[in-house]
Scaffold this motif. Sequence first.
Motif, PDB file in Angstrom:
ATOM      1  N   THR A 291      14.581   5.563  -7.731  1.00  0.00           N
ATOM      2  CA  THR A 291      13.801   4.662  -8.874  1.00  0.00           C
ATOM      3  C   THR A 291      13.796   3.500  -8.509  1.00  0.00           C
ATOM      4  O   THR A 291      13.037   2.705  -8.689  1.00  0.00           O
TER       5      THR A 291
ATOM      6  N   ALA B 289      12.277   3.494 -16.205  1.00  0.00           N
ATOM      7  CA  ALA B 289      11.474   2.927 -15.462  1.00  0.00           C
ATOM      8  C   ALA B 289      10.042   3.909 -15.088  1.00  0.00           C
ATOM      9  O   ALA B 289       9.239   3.485 -14.234  1.00  0.00           O
TER      10      ALA B 289
ATOM     11  N   ASN C 208      10.877  -0.009  -7.751  1.00  0.00           N
ATOM     12  CA  ASN C 208      10.481  -1.220  -8.753  1.00  0.00           C
ATOM     13  C   ASN C 208      11.357  -2.556  -8.313  1.00  0.00           C
ATOM     14  O   ASN C 208      11.681  -3.220  -9.051  1.00  0.00           O
TER      15      ASN C 208
END
Length: 344
Positions: free
Chosen positions: A140, A91, A144
Amino acid sequence: MTLWLTALLVWVAAGARVGRVLVKPATTARVAIVVAVAAVALAVTVAIPEMAVAIDNLMKGGVHSGWLSTGIVISAWILFTTATSVVASAAWPVVSRRNLRQIAMVVYGIGALAIAITLAWSFTFGWIMVALGAVFIVTTGLRNLDWTILGRGITIYITGTALVAVLAVANVGRAFQHAAPTPPNEPLWGWAAWEIAALLIALGAVSIVIELWWRAKLLLRKIRPLHQLMVGRFPEVVAPEQNATSAQLKASDHMAQVMDALYLLSGSGIVIPAAGEPPNSVPQRAAVVAEWARNPLGDLFVDARWIAPPPGISPRGWVLALANQYEYAVADAKAVPQGAASPT
């Protein structure tokens, strides 16, 4: 009993991920998810007291050592954070599909080294690595998040991972406080929270599959009357090879068959000037097409321009809109007394 049930459910989730890899290309990220969920399943299975005792009895010193089962549990959680970190790495903007495989090998190498140090030196070091890996995954994941099928799955997954981070830090604190180890035949410390974390991770890993299946089943049920009508008129739109068994593939086939049959009914692409330009309003356009599909010999008529999905709506959304309006058209037709003029 709940420990056994948790292990069973997580293994089922791992099996579902294996099935997804078998029917889709086995990318680095998909394989990593399989490894991650299988690692969680291994961790919760070995943490079951009866399993832990049986495993510890394989070592010299038996249950009094407790070394083997605890080491496997920590190693499994390290493997979970390692495999999930591979997915999380994908990602980041600096990572591309081309170099993801190389990065994955480096990450797996770090995880293998961490497991070796944990087993050879200190379980506390292992819990620290679990906590660090979980923090990276959660960070992370938070970058997202969005309200999509994938985003909802990520939310559930990182919620379970965040709980793993908290529990790992708690285990580090217990080690520094020289807390007494868990006696044989008893669940590990914080076992209820570990169960919740494992179930959240398993649910997050398969939530995409579950939601796609559920949405496909709802779509099939919603468009069934319109599909039966159009396929009954044009059975040739059903190809002999269209014998899909999964709900997703069947829903895709049925949508295509509805659109193909509507296209044939409209004259196979013939433009009828008298039909006029279709409106941009989805409900208004769908209502006209649905009534015409119900009664093509009536006062309404359309051409291929009306059949195509309006701008800004997917084929799936367009077929659903037609199915909804077809329901209303059928209901209105039944409500009109026989011999009376239709309001349309």
